[in-house]
Design a protein around this motif. Structure first.
Motif, PDB file in Angstrom:
ATOM      1  N   GLU A 121     142.984 -64.938  21.116  1.00 16.98           N
ATOM      2  CA  GLU A 121     144.056 -65.311  22.040  1.00 16.98           C
ATOM      3  C   GLU A 121     144.936 -64.092  22.335  1.00 16.98           C
ATOM      4  O   GLU A 121     145.404 -63.913  23.453  1.00 16.98           O
ATOM      5  CB  GLU A 121     144.874 -66.434  21.388  1.00 16.98           C
ATOM      6  CG  GLU A 121     145.562 -67.367  22.334  1.00 16.98           C
ATOM      7  CD  GLU A 121     146.150 -68.534  21.535  1.00 16.98           C
ATOM      8  OE1 GLU A 121     147.344 -68.799  21.706  1.00 16.98           O
ATOM      9  OE2 GLU A 121     145.403 -69.155  20.727  1.00 16.98           O
ATOM     10  N   TYR A 122     145.170 -63.290  21.302  1.00 16.98           N
ATOM     11  CA  TYR A 122     145.803 -61.979  21.484  1.00 16.98           C
ATOM     12  C   TYR A 122     144.759 -60.924  21.136  1.00 16.98           C
ATOM     13  O   TYR A 122     144.256 -60.903  20.011  1.00 16.98           O
ATOM     14  CB  TYR A 122     147.014 -61.816  20.572  1.00 16.98           C
ATOM     15  CG  TYR A 122     148.100 -62.843  20.799  1.00 16.98           C
ATOM     16  CD1 TYR A 122     148.933 -62.755  21.915  1.00 16.98           C
ATOM     17  CD2 TYR A 122     148.278 -63.890  19.910  1.00 16.98           C
ATOM     18  CE1 TYR A 122     149.921 -63.698  22.140  1.00 16.98           C
ATOM     19  CE2 TYR A 122     149.266 -64.842  20.121  1.00 16.98           C
ATOM     20  CZ  TYR A 122     150.084 -64.745  21.236  1.00 16.98           C
ATOM     21  OH  TYR A 122     151.058 -65.685  21.443  1.00 16.98           O
ATOM     22  N   GLY A 123     144.418 -60.084  22.100  1.00 10.53           N
ATOM     23  CA  GLY A 123     143.414 -59.049  21.857  1.00 10.53           C
ATOM     24  C   GLY A 123     144.041 -57.755  21.397  1.00 10.53           C
ATOM     25  O   GLY A 123     145.265 -57.623  21.362  1.00 10.53           O
ATOM     26  N   PRO A 124     143.194 -56.767  21.006  1.00  8.85           N
ATOM     27  CA  PRO A 124     143.699 -55.457  20.600  1.00  8.85           C
ATOM     28  C   PRO A 124     144.620 -54.861  21.661  1.00  8.85           C
ATOM     29  O   PRO A 124     144.273 -54.852  22.849  1.00  8.85           O
ATOM     30  CB  PRO A 124     142.421 -54.621  20.472  1.00  8.85           C
ATOM     31  CG  PRO A 124     141.345 -55.614  20.210  1.00  8.85           C
ATOM     32  CD  PRO A 124     141.733 -56.845  20.962  1.00  8.85           C
ATOM     33  N   GLY A 125     145.787 -54.407  21.256  1.00 13.20           N
ATOM     34  CA  GLY A 125     146.742 -53.800  22.180  1.00 13.20           C
ATOM     35  C   GLY A 125     147.687 -54.798  22.836  1.00 13.20           C
ATOM     36  O   GLY A 125     148.658 -54.408  23.481  1.00 13.20           O
ATOM     37  N   ASP A 126     147.421 -56.100  22.674  1.00 16.00           N
ATOM     38  CA  ASP A 126     148.311 -57.113  23.272  1.00 16.00           C
ATOM     39  C   ASP A 126     149.635 -57.193  22.515  1.00 16.00           C
ATOM     40  O   ASP A 126     149.683 -57.013  21.303  1.00 16.00           O
ATOM     41  CB  ASP A 126     147.656 -58.506  23.245  1.00 16.00           C
ATOM     42  CG  ASP A 126     146.603 -58.665  24.331  1.00 16.00           C
ATOM     43  OD1 ASP A 126     146.417 -57.712  25.109  1.00 16.00           O
ATOM     44  OD2 ASP A 126     145.970 -59.734  24.378  1.00 16.00           O
ATOM     45  N   ARG A 127     150.664 -57.516  23.259  1.00 17.07           N
ATOM     46  CA  ARG A 127     151.970 -57.704  22.645  1.00 17.07           C
ATOM     47  C   ARG A 127     152.041 -59.111  22.051  1.00 17.07           C
ATOM     48  O   ARG A 127     151.689 -60.090  22.705  1.00 17.07           O
ATOM     49  CB  ARG A 127     153.066 -57.523  23.704  1.00 17.07           C
ATOM     50  CG  ARG A 127     154.476 -57.506  23.151  1.00 17.07           C
ATOM     51  CD  ARG A 127     155.480 -57.259  24.289  1.00 17.07           C
ATOM     52  NE  ARG A 127     156.855 -57.374  23.820  1.00 17.07           N
ATOM     53  CZ  ARG A 127     157.455 -58.536  23.532  1.00 17.07           C
ATOM     54  NH1 ARG A 127     156.811 -59.665  23.670  1.00 17.07           N
ATOM     55  NH2 ARG A 127     158.704 -58.544  23.099  1.00 17.07           N
ATOM     56  N   LEU A 128     152.502 -59.209  20.815  1.00 17.17           N
ATOM     57  CA  LEU A 128     152.705 -60.519  20.184  1.00 17.17           C
ATOM     58  C   LEU A 128     154.055 -61.084  20.609  1.00 17.17           C
ATOM     59  O   LEU A 128     154.926 -60.349  21.079  1.00 17.17           O
ATOM     60  CB  LEU A 128     152.668 -60.367  18.662  1.00 17.17           C
ATOM     61  CG  LEU A 128     151.291 -60.045  18.068  1.00 17.17           C
ATOM     62  CD1 LEU A 128     151.435 -59.746  16.571  1.00 17.17           C
ATOM     63  CD2 LEU A 128     150.318 -61.202  18.279  1.00 17.17           C
ATOM     64  N   PRO A 129     154.267 -62.403  20.442  1.00 14.49           N
ATOM     65  CA  PRO A 129     155.591 -62.967  20.722  1.00 14.49           C
ATOM     66  C   PRO A 129     156.649 -62.223  19.904  1.00 14.49           C
ATOM     67  O   PRO A 129     156.399 -61.865  18.747  1.00 14.49           O
ATOM     68  CB  PRO A 129     155.469 -64.423  20.243  1.00 14.49           C
ATOM     69  CG  PRO A 129     154.004 -64.711  20.238  1.00 14.49           C
ATOM     70  CD  PRO A 129     153.316 -63.417  19.969  1.00 14.49           C
ATOM     71  N   GLY A 130     157.804 -61.977  20.504  1.00 14.40           N
ATOM     72  CA  GLY A 130     158.871 -61.259  19.819  1.00 14.40           C
ATOM     73  C   GLY A 130     159.713 -62.180  18.953  1.00 14.40           C
ATOM     74  O   GLY A 130     159.467 -63.384  18.867  1.00 14.40           O
TER      75      GLY A 130
ATOM     76  N   GLY B  90     158.248 -53.861  20.892  1.00 15.86           N
ATOM     77  CA  GLY B  90     157.731 -55.072  20.284  1.00 15.86           C
ATOM     78  C   GLY B  90     156.637 -54.801  19.281  1.00 15.86           C
ATOM     79  O   GLY B  90     156.439 -53.674  18.834  1.00 15.86           O
ATOM     80  N   VAL B  91     155.938 -55.862  18.935  1.00 23.73           N
ATOM     81  CA  VAL B  91     154.873 -55.775  17.934  1.00 23.73           C
ATOM     82  C   VAL B  91     153.549 -56.068  18.633  1.00 23.73           C
ATOM     83  O   VAL B  91     153.431 -57.051  19.366  1.00 23.73           O
ATOM     84  CB  VAL B  91     155.119 -56.754  16.770  1.00 23.73           C
ATOM     85  CG1 VAL B  91     153.959 -56.733  15.781  1.00 23.73           C
ATOM     86  CG2 VAL B  91     156.417 -56.407  16.053  1.00 23.73           C
ATOM     87  N   PHE B  92     152.576 -55.207  18.415  1.00 24.37           N
ATOM     88  CA  PHE B  92     151.324 -55.266  19.155  1.00 24.37           C
ATOM     89  C   PHE B  92     150.127 -55.423  18.215  1.00 24.37           C
ATOM     90  O   PHE B  92     150.138 -54.886  17.098  1.00 24.37           O
ATOM     91  CB  PHE B  92     151.142 -53.993  19.987  1.00 24.37           C
ATOM     92  CG  PHE B  92     152.163 -53.854  21.081  1.00 24.37           C
ATOM     93  CD1 PHE B  92     151.852 -54.202  22.394  1.00 24.37           C
ATOM     94  CD2 PHE B  92     153.454 -53.417  20.793  1.00 24.37           C
ATOM     95  CE1 PHE B  92     152.793 -54.097  23.395  1.00 24.37           C
ATOM     96  CE2 PHE B  92     154.415 -53.311  21.788  1.00 24.37           C
ATOM     97  CZ  PHE B  92     154.086 -53.655  23.093  1.00 24.37           C
ATOM     98  N   VAL B  93     149.106 -56.140  18.676  1.00 26.13           N
ATOM     99  CA  VAL B  93     147.885 -56.290  17.891  1.00 26.13           C
ATOM    100  C   VAL B  93     147.236 -54.915  17.757  1.00 26.13           C
ATOM    101  O   VAL B  93     147.096 -54.190  18.743  1.00 26.13           O
ATOM    102  CB  VAL B  93     146.897 -57.265  18.569  1.00 26.13           C
ATOM    103  CG1 VAL B  93     145.611 -57.375  17.745  1.00 26.13           C
ATOM    104  CG2 VAL B  93     147.534 -58.635  18.732  1.00 26.13           C
ATOM    105  N   ARG B  94     146.882 -54.563  16.537  1.00 25.70           N
ATOM    106  CA  ARG B  94     146.337 -53.231  16.310  1.00 25.70           C
ATOM    107  C   ARG B  94     144.986 -53.082  16.998  1.00 25.70           C
ATOM    108  O   ARG B  94     144.151 -53.975  16.975  1.00 25.70           O
ATOM    109  CB  ARG B  94     146.193 -52.946  14.814  1.00 25.70           C
ATOM    110  CG  ARG B  94     145.818 -51.505  14.552  1.00 25.70           C
ATOM    111  CD  ARG B  94     145.734 -51.192  13.081  1.00 25.70           C
ATOM    112  NE  ARG B  94     147.062 -51.059  12.481  1.00 25.70           N
ATOM    113  CZ  ARG B  94     147.254 -50.716  11.211  1.00 25.70           C
ATOM    114  NH1 ARG B  94     146.219 -50.515  10.426  1.00 25.70           N
ATOM    115  NH2 ARG B  94     148.470 -50.615  10.731  1.00 25.70           N
TER     116      ARG B  94
END
Lengths: 267, 267
Positions: free
Chosen positions: B27-36, B71-75
């Protein structure tokens, strides 16, 4: 590291560095008690918080464990040696010995939980096994313990179309295990690929493997291929890195000249 | 995990679990921003500290990275695939290609620092190489970078008695590298053993490899043997686990029947 960096580092890190060097030099061996907070306060003339921080650095790095009321001890690294290649030797598993028993020499690796289920595979597993939309997989989930400590979680996926009705779908797969049954079914695995990664465990993995803080997991994804280059099993393994050394022995010549299915085997 | 455990877990862990599942499901791929933090406060009705803790769990697990102010991003896990066996194929390094160039496909792994020195080996390395008291080793220390990021530290040890006066003792070992030179000297490596471990990095390793928090290192200790079962090189490698997948491809038959020097080769 350049000495000139040292002065800029916080005191607790420099104390941790000294202790780490002493551990690496063998001054403190596995299971030895490290100097306590009071010792470090005396030796380095620092506050208790600084001493505590220094010790927590070593714990975070996985070099030491705290035991309540007793102090901080050098972690005992007495790993299982898992032989990736010898272990799968045909004359070993072909003769009724389960592959796992070769992992541990004289130590006993035991399955303490096992479930077998029929499921829809994830996209990735389905693709590797060359499955299409509706094809189901037989999933064998096992946890292995060594000396009472969980060390390995394994999830093995096999196409239901290959193994339906065989002992592979039962908890006890019989002598020689899954690979012996596959051979009887005409799908003898003769080529293996192991992909190895490492990362920190998820909370669930840490709980299931009863892991100490500061310890990563090793992930092994093994794919077993028949002589016809069909992938017949994918096994996703999660290992407590504090419990394992993997070993791969190989020759430069013969292995290199053997055909190597780097591409997706089917579909 | 059993659902009944969920209620007893702290709220921030349950939020982290949901985010982790969403990452694993793609649902969140590499480089995607996670909910803050604000998003999580709204969605779960929690305090800012709880939201912050949830995100820090994912960072500690190495699943996500914080970027200041963004923000925080998927590695982004885009690892190098290192083939342990193909890589060392005789027809590859025997023909003037350095073994390392096979590691990366179309990506370029470069040596950005190299030192060569004559030293007294550690007890362990000396024992594996079958050396006695006064025997020195040639130590080749290299750091490898990929796309400008350090990914690998290698320390290669070779007996001075074997390599003195050859290009192995120089920074540039020439076409085919160390193994081609060993072959010319009559010490061709034909059998390899790789031992693989994982642990958290020391502060020095983390600094040298410019590692993100929550990332372990993979340790590979490779020993190269001649046909006479003499160990001629020990190479201790430290890899940023976020940058590597190791791959070992092997057959169950031929490899198993080849002699395997499990015992100490000399001395």
């Amino acid at each position: 590291m350049a000495k000139s960096d040292d002065d800029r580092r916080p005191k607790y890190q420099r104390i941790a560095d000294s202790l780490r060097e002493a551990i690496e030099a063998g001054e403190y061996g596995p299971g030895d008690r490290l100097p306590g907070e009071n010792d470090l306060m005396d030796t380095y003339g620092v506050a208790r918080m600084t001493a505590r921080q220094a010790l927590s650095v070593l714990r975070d790095e996985g070099l030491a464990d705290a035991r309540k009321g007793a102090g901080v001890f050098v972690r005992d690294f007495r790993p299982v040696r898992r032989r990736g290649i010898d272990r799968l030797a045909h004359d070993r598993w072909g003769n009724g010995q389960s592959i796992w028993s070769a992992d541990v020499g004289d130590r006993v690796l035991e399955v303490d939980s096992i479930t077998v289920a029929e499921e829809t595979p994830t996209e990735r597993v389905g693709a590797v096994l060359g499955l299409t939309g509706d094809d189901a997989v037989c999933v064998r989930r096992r946890r292995f313990v060594l000396d009472g400590k969980p060390v390995l979680l394994a999830r093995s996926y096999l196409p239901v179309s290959l193994v339906a009705g065989s002992a592979v779908t039962e908890e006890d797969t019989g002598p020689g295990g899954t690979y012996a049954r596959l051979a009887e079914l005409g799908h003898e695995p003769v080529h293996f690929r192991e992909e190895v990664r490492s990362r920190m465990p998820s909370k669930d993995e840490a709980a299931q493997l009863e892991m100490a803080p500061g310890t990563p997991v090793i992930l092994i994804c093994r794919t077993a291929f028949t002589a016809e280059r069909s992938a017949v099993e994918v096994n996703e393994m999660t290992l407590d890195a504090a419990s394992y050394v993997l070993e791969y022995d190989f020759d430069s010549g013969p292995t290199a000249s053997a055909p190597s299915p780097q591409e997706r085997p089917r579909g």
